[in-house]
Design a protein around this motif. Structure first.
Motif, PDB file in Angstrom:
ATOM      1  N   PRO A 294     110.188 -29.915 -16.233  1.00 21.36           N
ATOM      2  CA  PRO A 294     109.011 -28.848 -15.652  1.00 21.36           C
ATOM      3  C   PRO A 294     109.528 -27.354 -15.615  1.00 21.36           C
ATOM      4  O   PRO A 294     110.425 -27.109 -15.190  1.00 21.36           O
ATOM      5  CB  PRO A 294     108.544 -29.592 -14.311  1.00 21.36           C
ATOM      6  N   PHE A 295     108.435 -26.657 -15.646  1.00 25.37           N
ATOM      7  CA  PHE A 295     108.548 -25.148 -15.510  1.00 25.37           C
ATOM      8  C   PHE A 295     108.762 -24.999 -14.266  1.00 25.37           C
ATOM      9  O   PHE A 295     108.314 -25.814 -13.236  1.00 25.37           O
ATOM     10  CB  PHE A 295     107.178 -24.646 -16.258  1.00 25.37           C
ATOM     11  N   SER A 296     109.558 -23.729 -14.013  1.00 24.61           N
ATOM     12  CA  SER A 296     109.574 -23.499 -12.602  1.00 24.61           C
ATOM     13  C   SER A 296     108.538 -23.106 -11.525  1.00 24.61           C
ATOM     14  O   SER A 296     107.103 -23.029 -12.164  1.00 24.61           O
ATOM     15  CB  SER A 296     110.609 -22.128 -12.514  1.00 24.61           C
ATOM     16  N   LYS A 297     108.541 -23.225 -10.416  1.00 26.09           N
ATOM     17  CA  LYS A 297     107.340 -23.079  -9.412  1.00 26.09           C
ATOM     18  C   LYS A 297     106.711 -21.663  -9.803  1.00 26.09           C
ATOM     19  O   LYS A 297     105.418 -21.571 -10.015  1.00 26.09           O
ATOM     20  CB  LYS A 297     107.739 -23.138  -8.169  1.00 26.09           C
ATOM     21  N   LYS A 298     107.567 -20.747 -10.001  1.00 21.03           N
ATOM     22  CA  LYS A 298     107.115 -19.249  -9.959  1.00 21.03           C
ATOM     23  C   LYS A 298     106.065 -19.167 -11.551  1.00 21.03           C
ATOM     24  O   LYS A 298     105.166 -18.778 -11.390  1.00 21.03           O
ATOM     25  CB  LYS A 298     107.950 -18.231 -10.130  1.00 21.03           C
ATOM     26  N   PHE A 299     106.856 -19.798 -12.460  1.00 21.96           N
ATOM     27  CA  PHE A 299     105.974 -19.585 -13.607  1.00 21.96           C
ATOM     28  C   PHE A 299     104.818 -20.607 -13.781  1.00 21.96           C
ATOM     29  O   PHE A 299     103.823 -20.317 -14.299  1.00 21.96           O
ATOM     30  CB  PHE A 299     107.148 -20.236 -14.975  1.00 21.96           C
ATOM     31  N   SER A 300     105.085 -21.703 -13.052  1.00 23.66           N
ATOM     32  CA  SER A 300     103.859 -22.679 -13.189  1.00 23.66           C
ATOM     33  C   SER A 300     102.592 -22.124 -12.237  1.00 23.66           C
ATOM     34  O   SER A 300     101.422 -22.143 -12.561  1.00 23.66           O
ATOM     35  CB  SER A 300     104.140 -24.037 -12.389  1.00 23.66           C
ATOM     36  N   LYS A 301     103.208 -21.162 -11.131  1.00 19.85           N
ATOM     37  CA  LYS A 301     102.067 -20.609 -10.511  1.00 19.85           C
ATOM     38  C   LYS A 301     100.980 -19.747 -11.394  1.00 19.85           C
ATOM     39  O   LYS A 301      99.991 -19.449 -11.329  1.00 19.85           O
ATOM     40  CB  LYS A 301     102.416 -19.728  -9.563  1.00 19.85           C
ATOM     41  N   TYR A 302     101.756 -18.882 -12.442  1.00 21.71           N
ATOM     42  CA  TYR A 302     101.378 -18.012 -13.327  1.00 21.71           C
ATOM     43  C   TYR A 302     100.292 -18.892 -14.180  1.00 21.71           C
ATOM     44  O   TYR A 302      99.132 -18.331 -14.515  1.00 21.71           O
ATOM     45  CB  TYR A 302     102.386 -17.281 -14.199  1.00 21.71           C
ATOM     46  N   ILE A 303     100.896 -20.176 -14.607  1.00 27.46           N
ATOM     47  CA  ILE A 303      99.959 -20.729 -15.555  1.00 27.46           C
ATOM     48  C   ILE A 303      98.725 -21.433 -14.867  1.00 27.46           C
ATOM     49  O   ILE A 303      97.667 -21.379 -15.295  1.00 27.46           O
ATOM     50  CB  ILE A 303     100.595 -21.981 -16.143  1.00 27.46           C
ATOM     51  N   LYS A 304      98.804 -21.514 -13.604  1.00 25.89           N
ATOM     52  CA  LYS A 304      97.881 -22.046 -12.924  1.00 25.89           C
ATOM     53  C   LYS A 304      96.830 -21.103 -12.693  1.00 25.89           C
ATOM     54  O   LYS A 304      95.554 -21.618 -12.818  1.00 25.89           O
ATOM     55  CB  LYS A 304      98.196 -22.393 -11.510  1.00 25.89           C
ATOM     56  N   ILE A 305      96.963 -19.943 -12.563  1.00 27.05           N
ATOM     57  CA  ILE A 305      96.060 -18.751 -12.225  1.00 27.05           C
ATOM     58  C   ILE A 305      95.335 -18.641 -13.858  1.00 27.05           C
ATOM     59  O   ILE A 305      94.147 -18.300 -13.853  1.00 27.05           O
ATOM     60  CB  ILE A 305      96.602 -17.365 -12.123  1.00 27.05           C
ATOM     61  N   TYR A 306      96.142 -18.659 -14.941  1.00 27.34           N
ATOM     62  CA  TYR A 306      95.610 -18.146 -16.182  1.00 27.34           C
ATOM     63  C   TYR A 306      95.347 -19.175 -17.219  1.00 27.34           C
ATOM     64  O   TYR A 306      94.704 -18.952 -18.208  1.00 27.34           O
ATOM     65  CB  TYR A 306      96.529 -17.156 -16.826  1.00 27.34           C
ATOM     66  N   PHE A 307      95.458 -20.356 -16.788  1.00 28.19           N
ATOM     67  CA  PHE A 307      95.111 -21.288 -17.907  1.00 28.19           C
ATOM     68  C   PHE A 307      94.779 -22.636 -16.983  1.00 28.19           C
ATOM     69  O   PHE A 307      95.406 -23.215 -16.127  1.00 28.19           O
ATOM     70  CB  PHE A 307      96.688 -21.765 -18.677  1.00 28.19           C
ATOM     71  N   SER A 308      93.481 -23.119 -17.254  1.00 30.92           N
ATOM     72  CA  SER A 308      92.944 -24.142 -16.366  1.00 30.92           C
ATOM     73  C   SER A 308      93.638 -25.676 -16.975  1.00 30.92           C
ATOM     74  O   SER A 308      93.570 -26.455 -15.848  1.00 30.92           O
ATOM     75  CB  SER A 308      91.462 -24.303 -16.907  1.00 30.92           C
ATOM     76  N   ASN A 309      94.184 -25.699 -17.945  1.00 29.16           N
ATOM     77  CA  ASN A 309      94.825 -27.015 -18.404  1.00 29.16           C
ATOM     78  C   ASN A 309      96.355 -27.063 -17.693  1.00 29.16           C
ATOM     79  O   ASN A 309      97.079 -27.779 -18.385  1.00 29.16           O
ATOM     80  CB  ASN A 309      94.836 -27.331 -19.762  1.00 29.16           C
ATOM     81  N   ASN A 310      96.464 -26.378 -16.725  1.00 26.50           N
ATOM     82  CA  ASN A 310      97.929 -26.090 -16.382  1.00 26.50           C
ATOM     83  C   ASN A 310      98.678 -27.524 -15.890  1.00 26.50           C
ATOM     84  O   ASN A 310      99.949 -27.720 -16.359  1.00 26.50           O
ATOM     85  CB  ASN A 310      98.123 -25.258 -15.163  1.00 26.50           C
ATOM     86  N   LYS A 311      97.978 -28.456 -15.373  1.00 27.20           N
ATOM     87  CA  LYS A 311      98.626 -29.699 -14.977  1.00 27.20           C
ATOM     88  C   LYS A 311      99.251 -30.483 -16.362  1.00 27.20           C
ATOM     89  O   LYS A 311     100.104 -31.079 -16.125  1.00 27.20           O
ATOM     90  CB  LYS A 311      97.839 -30.591 -14.563  1.00 27.20           C
ATOM     91  N   LYS A 312      98.421 -30.448 -17.207  1.00 24.79           N
ATOM     92  CA  LYS A 312      98.877 -31.244 -18.358  1.00 24.79           C
ATOM     93  C   LYS A 312      99.989 -30.284 -19.209  1.00 24.79           C
ATOM     94  O   LYS A 312     100.730 -30.917 -20.039  1.00 24.79           O
ATOM     95  CB  LYS A 312      97.652 -31.274 -19.553  1.00 24.79           C
ATOM     96  N   LEU A 313     100.035 -29.227 -18.970  1.00 31.35           N
ATOM     97  CA  LEU A 313     101.013 -28.368 -19.665  1.00 31.35           C
ATOM     98  C   LEU A 313     102.240 -27.579 -19.078  1.00 31.35           C
ATOM     99  O   LEU A 313     102.732 -26.583 -18.990  1.00 31.35           O
ATOM    100  CB  LEU A 313     100.166 -27.045 -20.296  1.00 31.35           C
ATOM    101  N   ASN A 314     102.892 -28.681 -18.272  1.00 28.65           N
ATOM    102  CA  ASN A 314     104.040 -28.151 -17.529  1.00 28.65           C
ATOM    103  C   ASN A 314     105.280 -28.094 -18.116  1.00 28.65           C
ATOM    104  O   ASN A 314     106.367 -28.184 -17.228  1.00 28.65           O
ATOM    105  CB  ASN A 314     103.950 -28.945 -16.295  1.00 28.65           C
ATOM    106  N   THR A 315     105.241 -28.711 -19.295  1.00 30.08           N
ATOM    107  CA  THR A 315     106.820 -28.672 -19.850  1.00 30.08           C
ATOM    108  C   THR A 315     106.697 -28.390 -21.547  1.00 30.08           C
ATOM    109  O   THR A 315     105.450 -28.136 -21.846  1.00 30.08           O
ATOM    110  CB  THR A 315     107.146 -30.232 -20.284  1.00 30.08           C
ATOM    111  N   LEU A 316     107.600 -27.939 -21.872  1.00 33.70           N
ATOM    112  CA  LEU A 316     107.643 -27.376 -23.395  1.00 33.70           C
ATOM    113  C   LEU A 316     107.043 -28.383 -24.423  1.00 33.70           C
ATOM    114  O   LEU A 316     106.490 -28.083 -25.346  1.00 33.70           O
ATOM    115  CB  LEU A 316     108.967 -26.946 -23.777  1.00 33.70           C
ATOM    116  N   ARG A 317     107.475 -29.730 -24.262  1.00 33.30           N
ATOM    117  CA  ARG A 317     107.067 -30.839 -25.069  1.00 33.30           C
ATOM    118  C   ARG A 317     105.460 -30.904 -25.170  1.00 33.30           C
ATOM    119  O   ARG A 317     104.827 -30.886 -25.844  1.00 33.30           O
ATOM    120  CB  ARG A 317     107.627 -32.226 -24.463  1.00 33.30           C
ATOM    121  N   LYS A 318     104.959 -31.078 -23.879  1.00 34.66           N
ATOM    122  CA  LYS A 318     103.444 -30.862 -23.717  1.00 34.66           C
ATOM    123  C   LYS A 318     102.890 -29.774 -24.435  1.00 34.66           C
ATOM    124  O   LYS A 318     101.606 -29.818 -25.038  1.00 34.66           O
ATOM    125  CB  LYS A 318     102.928 -30.922 -22.345  1.00 34.66           C
TER     126      LYS A 318
END
Ligand code: SF4
Length: 320
Positions: free
Chosen positions: A192-216
């Motif tokens: 899984p991406f680090s907490k800090k990076f995941s926070k950024y994804i959460k703000i800027y990308f609505s599908n964040n839960k599904k896209l938390n690893t490089l494979r996804k």
């Protein structure tokens, strides 16, 4: 020392990726490129700085820039993939994007690059895909306030843009070799991406839960590329004046796959250390006049020792 260890690829590319310009720049002068590698890269000149500023200004016209914190290699490549995704989204919705990350394999080497601009343009001769194509364009800045002649576009620039097209088209055709990429770059695709990076994804990308690893994320991008198709065979170089950033117009050239493939093959052999770099041929010796390595260049010294000289003196006073 084994050849594998001493190859330029092993010595100078720790991240196991070549940039597109690592390949295209060889077309200017391999020897010069080789010297600059050993010198730790080229020193940024005032012209290069002016060029970067103009590129940034152009990018800000179509994208916002934000600072993102990353902690792991997986975050770093995740960020590149998110930038690709945002760029594709802009292209799909507005018909234009800038600074689009692109990647793929040349032979068995992973290659990464950033396309200056892709835009949608209408071509009435095309009777498919709604009569329009994706055109790839690279911006070059000049200290002179006029555009060069078409014949003066260096082959290094042509190879750079042709390689962008090849990589983009491969992705658009769905040929992303994700497992091979993860392996070559030594990435844990399921971490899984680090907490800090995941926070950024959460703000800027609505599908964040599904896209938390490089494979996804990679699977999502692969799917997303289904919207795109091969880019135009007409490639564009746009010129800007370094003085004030004004537009000097564009030059266009055709994609030549055979020519590109030959260059790629030769370049990879160099990078793997299976041949020595070559300097410029005699017809391009003018490049040596503006080369920072000219004074001690082995290639130049070797070639000049083969050049025979006729010296003329005036009979009147023997002057040279
Ligand atoms: Fe290349 Fe000429 Fe420079 Fe030598 S002096 S590196 S041959 S451009």
């Amino acid at each position: 020392m084994s050849k594998e260890i001493s190859s330029p690829y092993a010595q100078f590319r720790d991240l196991k990726a070549l940039y597109v310009t690592d390949i295209s720049s060889l077309a200017w002068c391999e020897q010069q490129f080789h010297y600059s590698l050993h010198a730790g890269g080229r020193t940024e000149t005032t012209e290069m700085k002016a060029g970067s500023d103009i590129h940034l200004k152009l990018e800000l016209e179509v994208h916002d820039l934000i600072k993102v914190s990353i902690e792991t290699s997986e975050d770093l490549w995740g960020l590149k993939l998110f930038n690709l995704l945002f760029g594709l989204e802009a292209l799909r919705t507005t018909g234009e994007t800038r600074e689009l990350p692109i990647f793929g394999f040349v032979s068995d080497i992973f290659v990464f690059g950033i396309i200056d601009q892709i835009k949608k343009f209408s071509n009435r001769r095309i009777r498919k895909n709604n009569d329009w194509e994706w055109r790839i364009c690279d911006t070059k800045t000049r200290s002179k306030c006029f555009r060069p002649k078409k014949s003066d576009v260096p082959s290094s620039v042509k190879y750079q843009i042709m390689l962008y097209k090849k990589l983009f088209d491969n992705l658009a055709e769905g040929s992303i070799e994700e497992e091979r990429i993860f392996e070559v770059l030594d990435l844990d695709a399921d971490k899984p991406f680090s907490k800090k990076f995941s926070k950024y994804i959460k703000i800027y990308f609505s599908n964040n839960k599904k896209l938390n690893t490089l494979r996804k994320l990679m699977a999502f991008i692969k799917n997303y590329f289904g919207f795109f198709w091969k880019s135009s065979n007409v490639l564009e170089v746009n010129y800007k004046y370094q003085g004030d950033g004004s537009d000097l117009g564009s030059l266009y050239f055709e994609y030549e796959e055979d020519m590109l493939d030959k260059h790629l093959k030769r370049s990879i052999i160099y990078w793997k250390g299976d041949r020595e770099p070559e300097g410029v041929p005699i017809e391009e010796a003018w490049k040596c006049q503006i080369c920072e390595y000219a004074e001690n260049c082995e290639w130049r010294l070797k070639k000049s020792s083969n050049v025979l000289e006729v010296n003329y003196k005036y009979q009147g006073d023997g002057s040279d």
